[in-house]
Design a protein around this motif. Structure first.
Motif: not given
Length: 120
Positions: A62-75
């Motif tokens: 889950f930590v990796h999934v969150r990191r990828v989502a944030l780096n992809a521009g989730l915010h």
């Protein structure tokens, strides 16, 4: 999500529904936003009791999934969707929770819809 919206507009223009996709109904885009946010919402929920455990032979970090989502521009994706659909309770509530849970430091768009439905 941004690319999906652009692809839908381009496809609409190719199909003859308007030169700039303006004939596309905003509700179509709302559904794209709602489903995309719901997928991220479900995927990013962290259950500490299941961390590292195998479910149907699938291990998720889950930590990796969150990191990828944030780096992809989730915010950015969340704030754009929330700004475009401020009256949709599902988009706004899931978006607000994800922004808070992922450490967003910017201004969170406020919900502008009705929480309690008014009956005539």
């Amino acid at each position: 999500m941004r690319n999906i919206l652009e692809e839908e507009k381009a496809e609409s223009a190719r199909d003859g529904h308007g030169s700039n996709g303006s004939d596309c109904n905003d509700s179509d885009y709302l559904e794209v936003a709602r489903h995309g946010i719901a997928l991220f919402f479900d995927l990013l929920r962290y259950d500490p009791s299941s961390y590292g455990k195998s479910s149907n032979n699938l291990k998720l970090d889950f930590v990796h999934v969150r990191r990828v989502a944030l780096n992809a521009g989730l915010h950015e994706i969340l704030t754009v969707s929330m700004t475009k659909f401020p009256r949709d309770m599902q988009v706004m509530m899931m978006g607000q929770q994800m922004l808070i849970a992922t450490g967003y430091n910017g201004e969170i768009p406020p919900f502008q819809g009705e929480i309690v439905r008014k009956w005539n």
